[in-house]
Write an enzyme that holds these catalytic residues in place. Structure first.
Site, PDB file in Angstrom:
ATOM      1  N   GLU A  28     -12.156   1.595   4.673  1.00 23.79           N
ATOM      2  CA  GLU A  28     -11.444   1.388   5.856  1.00 23.79           C
ATOM      3  C   GLU A  28     -11.560   2.506   6.997  1.00 23.79           C
ATOM      4  O   GLU A  28     -11.051   3.657   6.995  1.00 23.79           O
ATOM      5  CB  GLU A  28      -9.919   1.399   5.336  1.00 23.79           C
ATOM      6  CG  GLU A  28      -9.114   0.099   5.192  1.00 23.79           C
ATOM      7  CD  GLU A  28      -7.799   0.238   5.462  1.00 23.79           C
ATOM      8  OE1 GLU A  28      -7.262  -1.117   5.537  1.00 23.79           O
ATOM      9  OE2 GLU A  28      -7.092   1.175   5.640  1.00 23.79           O
ATOM     10  N   HIS A  68       0.747   4.633   1.809  1.00 24.99           N
ATOM     11  CA  HIS A  68      -0.112   4.795   2.864  1.00 24.99           C
ATOM     12  C   HIS A  68       0.613   6.276   3.682  1.00 24.99           C
ATOM     13  O   HIS A  68       1.641   6.119   3.620  1.00 24.99           O
ATOM     14  CB  HIS A  68       0.054   3.503   3.666  1.00 24.99           C
ATOM     15  CG  HIS A  68      -0.787   3.703   5.207  1.00 24.99           C
ATOM     16  ND1 HIS A  68      -0.653   4.302   6.173  1.00 24.99           N
ATOM     17  CD2 HIS A  68      -1.993   2.917   5.351  1.00 24.99           C
ATOM     18  CE1 HIS A  68      -1.481   4.174   6.967  1.00 24.99           C
ATOM     19  NE2 HIS A  68      -2.184   3.425   6.465  1.00 24.99           N
ATOM     20  N   ASP A  78      -4.223   3.982  -0.581  1.00 23.06           N
ATOM     21  CA  ASP A  78      -4.858   4.193   0.809  1.00 23.06           C
ATOM     22  C   ASP A  78      -5.268   5.714   0.782  1.00 23.06           C
ATOM     23  O   ASP A  78      -4.381   6.576   0.713  1.00 23.06           O
ATOM     24  CB  ASP A  78      -3.943   3.857   1.967  1.00 23.06           C
ATOM     25  CG  ASP A  78      -4.821   4.053   3.311  1.00 23.06           C
ATOM     26  OD1 ASP A  78      -4.980   3.201   3.967  1.00 23.06           O
ATOM     27  OD2 ASP A  78      -5.036   5.323   3.599  1.00 23.06           O
ATOM     28  N   GLU A  82       0.772  -1.062   0.133  1.00 14.98           N
ATOM     29  CA  GLU A  82      -0.104   0.181   0.065  1.00 14.98           C
ATOM     30  C   GLU A  82       0.686   1.234  -0.008  1.00 14.98           C
ATOM     31  O   GLU A  82       1.870   1.177   0.635  1.00 14.98           O
ATOM     32  CB  GLU A  82      -0.856  -0.102   1.194  1.00 14.98           C
ATOM     33  CG  GLU A  82      -0.313   0.089   2.576  1.00 14.98           C
ATOM     34  CD  GLU A  82      -1.264  -0.439   3.654  1.00 14.98           C
ATOM     35  OE1 GLU A  82      -2.457  -0.299   3.644  1.00 14.98           O
ATOM     36  OE2 GLU A  82      -0.711  -0.651   4.722  1.00 14.98           O
TER      37      GLU A  82
END
Lengths: 433, 433
Positions: free
Chosen positions: A405, A294, A324, A292
């Site tokens: 998320e 992130h 993300d 990811e």
């Protein structure tokens, strides 16, 4: 299956159709007594929804065990029961139904208790709550999913696997994301019975497995007298173990979270070889490995360049990028009680990556975790600027999953309603692009 | 199985023995991360208990999957895991163990996260909580049980059946009381599979079924155009349905809650014939029907006289009295927010029955529901005077069950710790009689 604590459940709040027409809406109510009871003891439920609906206690219909009844039918009936463990489904007729979004729903539920003096009867339960209607917009060009990470801390304390999947399906999602070592009982060797149940639940709730979160725990052996670094063999072994398990459970993507060696999250150098040694297996299984991007790592960063370089160098179709949406956060996460500004990592204020940066890596992006922290009762996200992010994704031609998320406050049950809000919000934004 | 929300679980806090010696104590800890992890990532847990215990992070032992490890053994090991869904069992060596009662337990748990920069490692979780040690005193001459009514509102939202039974067993109880229409899935016709699981769970947790709560719902058909009173046939039918089901599940007592016809809770006159028609069946099943003496009805009351009269008149051994200790309440239940004195039924201040009254009916008493509302952190009950109540029961020769009925505040998870406190308190009082 477990119920939400509030009498008025978030999950199950939706418009209902007969033929092609929307003829009303429905919601679920938890039994307020300490016991289940015969449904003929119900003396009705009055319902208000903002300024849109105001109906008396005898108007709504009741559904138990898949059959729907009017209140007089319940009174005359025998054998119909409202079990303690099941929510009643209450349907309110309303031509055209309710508009998408958050509604203030009020109920006044009346139950007859034979063991309470008549002058105190019926027992009346009044609740008002903001709940989010299951969205109806189709949300194209994107697909919609939820990561069970969203239910962190709720999972295992107020949610079990089936309850979580029921919540996911109820927002109109078609995909579910899990964490391997977290949501698979008996990881890394679930029983055949567990796997059978996993597929049965997916089937029941109409969900497909999307992304599977794994870890390359580089500090596995970094304490103790025999402390040592993780080897490439061990790193590749961990990744391959999860690729195989993910495939058995029907997942198409595996996100390995790789141990880091610096303050700005540069991954342990073993990552490259661990991944390269696993690309043949990934191809054989047709699973895509996708680390990811992130926060605090932005899109324009050497770590991302290295990921892209691996793809270009090997020509693999089984390695890609997972984005993300926390990297687009442009307003701070509120300070916790007692926390002072400057005492916490700066990235919690948001690293505010420009959504325009997506274009440069779009062709490598295979999956999106739709990270968020707080959506208020006006359906406004307090941290993530969804309009420019979703526009950039659409313009870049992304048509894959947006997988929720939720990463906000861990008050029990809050995650359920927050995920509903996000799905409502994103589909509304997408409809306007 | 579901875990309590607090990292430090109430259930599982107990002394441990090796051979006949108490060598330490243990408690259970929920995984604070959002995922399970390899146990070699644990960097220890420091533990303090009041002024009694203060040990460093490397002292406690860890139990996973039934095997116990030192911290270095976890570091060197491979394949031992702390799953997200299971609490770790932490054992602290302490010759002689902890004394019974409530303790302030503090932990500092350290976990190694490979994906967080090393300067922020290990991740450290600090919690302090008052928890109650599983009592050790044998508590004779009484037997100890818990009614699942104690977990009202928690049941079905944060507890499932197995979790509830695990909590019950952990206080050293040997008996479990249920509500038929409440804790039996599919009531009144549970599946054979459910019944098999019921007995398997009883076996696993070392519990026997005690009392089964049922209802004679006299107002079952009192709404609607065809409203009518319940007939004796229907009343007897309800009671007999529950007698049969209770027997199938192994219960020895059935408490029918009978509909009332007056402000002071005089039961509907159909009760007498409904019961009398069921006495042969009760005898055949060897189940005792036992209506409750429940606040605001005191012991010296015509309703109780009528119950006794039925016993004397018929000579039955299958009808008796169930005493709810709420009748001894001698201090008020606190006003709820917004509630004013005088606005609520006076009996909520306690009807303060004299425990000496027990002697007059003792020979008819077959079961006791140990009703309570609030036990504070000094192990003092705020409403029920246990010392005189328990003394009177002992003097009267009662040797049956004390079955906890927690009826206080329904904050999630509060019931678990309150039941533990009651069992600790009652056994302490009994030991001093």
């Amino acid at each position: 299956m477990l119920l939400e604590r509030d009498l008025l459940q978030s999950t199950g709040f939706r418009n209902v159709r007969e033929g092609g027409r929307v003829t009303g809406f429905q919601f679920r109510v938890r039994m307020p007594s300490y016991r289940g009871m015969a449904a003929s003891l119900i003396d009705g439920i009055a319902v208000r929804v903002g300024d849109l609906v105001d109906v008396g206690p005898d108007v709504p219909l009741w559904t138990f065990g898949g059959r729907t009844y009017t209140l007089p039918e319940l009174w005359d009936g025998d054998g119909v029961r409202w079990p303690l463990e099941d929510a009643a489904i209450v349907t309110v007729p309303l031509e055209g139904g309710l508009p998408d979004g958050i509604h203030e729903v009020s109920i006044e539920l009346r139950l007859r208790m034979s063991y309470i003096p008549e002058e105190h009867q019926p027992s009346t339960y009044r609740v008002t709550r903001q709940i989010t209607l299951s969205p109806e917009a189709d949300g194209g060009p994107f697909r919609y999913g939820v990561s069970l990470y969203s239910y962190m801390t709720d999972y295992g304390t107020v949610l079990d696997l089936e309850t979580a999947l029921a919540h996911v399906a109820d927002v109109g999602a078609t995909g579910v994301e899990i964490l391997g070592e977290g949501h698979i009982a008996g990881y890394p060797e679930p029983t055949a019975e567990w796997i059978d149940r996993w597929f049965a639940l997916l089937d029941r709730y109409g969900l497909e497995p999307t992304n599977y979160g794994s870890w390359i725990d580089t500090r596995l052996h970094s304490s103790g007298s025999n402390a040592r670094r993780l080897t490439v063999e061990e790193g590749a072994g961990m990744l391959q173990r999860d690729l195989r398990l993910a495939k058995r459970l029907g997942f198409r993507f595996v996100r390995p979270k790789i141990g880091v060696v610096s303050s700005d999250l540069v991954p342990d150098p073993i990552w490259t070889e661990s991944v390269e040694r696993s690309l043949d297996l990934a191809a054989e299984l047709d699973v895509v490995i996708c680390p990811e991007i992130h926060s605090p790592t932005p899109i324009k960063h050497p770590v991302v360049d290295d990921y892209v370089d691996l793809i270009e160098r090997t020509g693999t179709k089984h390695f890609g990028l997972l984005l993300d949406t926390g990297i687009f956060q442009d307003r701070p996460i509120p300070l916790r009680p007692g926390e002072l500004p400057g005492q916490r990592p700066a990235f919690l204020d948001g690293i505010g990556v420009d959504p325009a940066d997506i274009a440069g890596i779009a062709k490598y992006v295979v999956f999106i975790q739709a990270k968020f922290h707080d959506i208020d009762k006006h359906l406004e996200d307090q941290q993530i600027p969804w309009e420019p992010v979703l526009r950039a994704l659409k313009d870049a031609g992304y048509t894959g999953y947006l997988s929720s998320e939720y990463e906000g406050e861990r008050t029990p049950w809050r995650s359920i309603e927050q995920v509903r809000r996000q799905h409502s919000l994103i589909r509304r934004v997408v409809a306007g692009l």
